[in-house]
Design an enzyme around this catalytic site. Structure first.
Site, PDB file in Angstrom:
ATOM      1  N   LEU A 167       0.822  -1.203   0.000  1.00 32.98           N
ATOM      2  CA  LEU A 167       0.000   0.000   0.000  1.00 32.98           C
ATOM      3  C   LEU A 167       0.859   1.259   0.000  1.00 32.98           C
ATOM      4  O   LEU A 167       0.442   2.309  -0.476  1.00 32.98           O
ATOM      5  CB  LEU A 167      -0.925   0.019   1.223  1.00 32.98           C
ATOM      6  CG  LEU A 167      -2.028  -1.038   1.254  1.00 32.98           C
ATOM      7  CD1 LEU A 167      -2.744  -1.010   2.607  1.00 32.98           C
ATOM      8  CD2 LEU A 167      -3.027  -0.804   0.120  1.00 32.98           C
ATOM      9  N   GLY A 168       2.049   1.163   0.550  1.00 31.81           N
ATOM     10  CA  GLY A 168       2.945   2.311   0.606  1.00 31.81           C
ATOM     11  C   GLY A 168       4.220   1.933   1.323  1.00 31.81           C
ATOM     12  O   GLY A 168       4.306   0.897   1.977  1.00 31.81           O
TER      13      GLY A 168
ATOM     14  N   GLY B 138       8.072   3.732   3.190  1.00 29.32           N
ATOM     15  CA  GLY B 138       8.860   4.888   3.610  1.00 29.32           C
ATOM     16  C   GLY B 138      10.236   4.430   4.024  1.00 29.32           C
ATOM     17  O   GLY B 138      10.630   3.278   3.796  1.00 29.32           O
ATOM     18  N   GLY B 139      10.977   5.342   4.657  1.00 26.67           N
ATOM     19  CA  GLY B 139      12.338   5.028   5.017  1.00 26.67           C
ATOM     20  C   GLY B 139      12.469   3.959   6.082  1.00 26.67           C
ATOM     21  O   GLY B 139      13.519   3.342   6.214  1.00 26.67           O
ATOM     22  N   MET B 140      11.409   3.735   6.856  1.00 19.95           N
ATOM     23  CA  MET B 140      11.481   2.787   7.967  1.00 19.95           C
ATOM     24  C   MET B 140      10.615   1.549   7.762  1.00 19.95           C
ATOM     25  O   MET B 140      10.559   0.696   8.652  1.00 19.95           O
ATOM     26  CB  MET B 140      11.067   3.468   9.277  1.00 19.95           C
ATOM     27  CG  MET B 140      12.045   4.509   9.755  1.00 19.95           C
ATOM     28  SD  MET B 140      13.593   3.800  10.346  1.00 19.95           S
ATOM     29  CE  MET B 140      14.402   5.273  10.957  1.00 19.95           C
TER      30      MET B 140
ATOM     31  N   VAL C 155       3.867  -0.656   4.305  1.00 21.21           N
ATOM     32  CA  VAL C 155       2.505  -0.989   4.720  1.00 21.21           C
ATOM     33  C   VAL C 155       1.908  -1.902   3.653  1.00 21.21           C
ATOM     34  O   VAL C 155       1.914  -1.568   2.457  1.00 21.21           O
ATOM     35  CB  VAL C 155       1.640   0.267   4.911  1.00 21.21           C
ATOM     36  CG1 VAL C 155       0.210  -0.128   5.305  1.00 21.21           C
ATOM     37  CG2 VAL C 155       2.239   1.176   5.967  1.00 21.21           C
TER      38      VAL C 155
ATOM     39  N   ASP D 282       3.254  13.663  15.596  1.00 19.99           N
ATOM     40  CA  ASP D 282       3.576  13.730  14.166  1.00 19.99           C
ATOM     41  C   ASP D 282       2.309  13.989  13.347  1.00 19.99           C
ATOM     42  O   ASP D 282       2.051  13.314  12.347  1.00 19.99           O
ATOM     43  CB  ASP D 282       4.256  12.440  13.710  1.00 19.99           C
ATOM     44  CG  ASP D 282       5.043  12.620  12.409  1.00 19.99           C
ATOM     45  OD1 ASP D 282       5.357  13.773  12.052  1.00 19.99           O
ATOM     46  OD2 ASP D 282       5.343  11.615  11.746  1.00 19.99           O
TER      47      ASP D 282
END
Length: 365
Positions: free
Chosen positions: A24-25, A27-29, A32, A144
């Site tokens: 689904l997506g 990022g750097g960490m 998903v 955040d």
């Protein structure tokens, strides 16, 4: 060392219960996944952590611990505007299993549509604030709040997600080496100065989110994280041009002194008023002095960030339309509050300043 192993489409995790269907997506960490819960026969979202190359064992352990805490933090908050966490599966590293929210992030919506009408932005803001109030009520600070962490669900809900750096009351901090916790342009001034966050810090971040939603740009964003933090602490808020009845709400949420910030209950009331087409008492535009210098006779500066070398030149705030006018009456929430005498701002210890500057200047190598 780097982390071994990563999820693959078709793989089963959580003791074989969850089958990964597709990304689904990412990022750097981490990533998903859309997944299928074989036990309950439903689709879910699963967050898989992936430590960046070069992380040592200690940082990987902290990352895993923070991931587990994200699951605990989100699970403590039961609210229609907060993503629901179902499970935390441990297979070498944590996998957070949560409800699958179908829709777009607010960041995607703003990229596609541009600035939003004030009433629509106010409705979104009121729903995010309801989620934050529910979190604060059980001792959870999000830390955040930004458009990328707000989901616009196809069923009409506004859902706050990603509690990955949330703080749960009573828990110890889990900060990675050289890590700036939070997105600099949405960070409250007191957090930029290294002070302990409170619920008011989340309210500031919501104010920046609302400003970006109606004006089309983030008010304090600069070229680097350090210059952005300097702007957050030192620069005045650019006068809103499109906010209309939201202007006084933005003023209240984006007061640099957290003690003077608009209280959450009053902010939600005003946001729902604007969402319904109303205008807060006192008109749609607050005092011109609200967008003047950050330091005033009433509130001295919270402090200043260290300046390695010459101070960078910041882009000036948009010029006001005409000369400054005498200040209006204070906003209603300040008239109703019993205001204590404010003491002079406390300068941040040199060690804290140096530590923050080092973390920012060494972030990402």
């Amino acid at each position: 060392m780097s982390e071994a192993g990563s999820g693959r489409q078709g793989e089963r995790v959580g003791g074989g219960r969850y089958r990964l269907l597709g990304e689904l997506g990412r990022g750097g960490m981490g990533v998903v996944w859309r997944a299928y819960d074989e036990a309950l026969g439903r689709e879910v979202a699963i967050k898989e952590v992936r430590a960046p190359a070069g992380f040592g064992d200690r940082d990987i352990d902290r990352l895993y611990a923070r991931m587990e805490r994200e699951g605990r933090a989100a699970a403590r908050v039961s609210h229609r505007n907060v993503v629901t966490v179902y499970d935390v599966a441990m297979e070498g590293r944590p996998w957070i299993v949560m409800e699958l929210v179908r829709g777009l992030s607010l960041a995607d919506v703003l990229d596609a549509e541009g600035p939003l009408p004030s009433a629509r932005a106010a409705r979104i803001g009121a729903e995010v604030l309801a989620a934050l109030r529910a979190a604060h009520a059980v001792g959870v600070l999000h830390r955040d709040v930004k458009p990328g962490n707000v989901l616009m669900a196809n069923d009409g809900r506004v859902v706050l997600t990603d509690f990955g750096i949330a703080v749960v009351e009573g828990d110890a901090a889990l900060t990675l080496t050289g890590e700036l916790v939070g997105s600099p342009e949405f960070l409250a001034p007191e957090r930029a100065l290294g002070r302990s966050p409170g619920p008011e810090s989340d309210l500031w971040s919501l104010g920046v989110l609302l400003y970006a939603a109606v004006e089309g740009f983030s008010p304090f964003r600069q070229d680097t994280p350090l210059s952005t933090l300097r702007a957050v602490v030192d620069e005045s808020l650019p006068r809103p041009r499109r906010a209309g009845p939201l202007t006084s709400v933005l003023e209240g949420l984006l007061d640099k002194d957290p003690r003077r910030r608009l209280p959450a209950a009053e902010a939600e009331r005003l946001l729902r008023l604007v969402a319904a087409g109303g205008t807060p008492a006192g008109g749609s535009v607050s005092s011109p002095n609200a967008f003047g210098p950050a330091a005033t006779a009433e509130t001295e500066p919270l402090g200043r960030l260290p300046e390695p070398g010459a101070t960078p030149a910041y882009p000036p705030a948009p010029d006001a339309d005409g000369p400054a006018e005498p200040p209006d009456d204070p906003p209603p929430w300040r008239q109703r509050a019993a205001v204590a005498a404010l003491v002079a701002g406390v300068l941040l210890a040199a060690l804290s300043l140096g530590g923050l500057a080092w973390a920012l200047l060494n972030k990402g190598g």
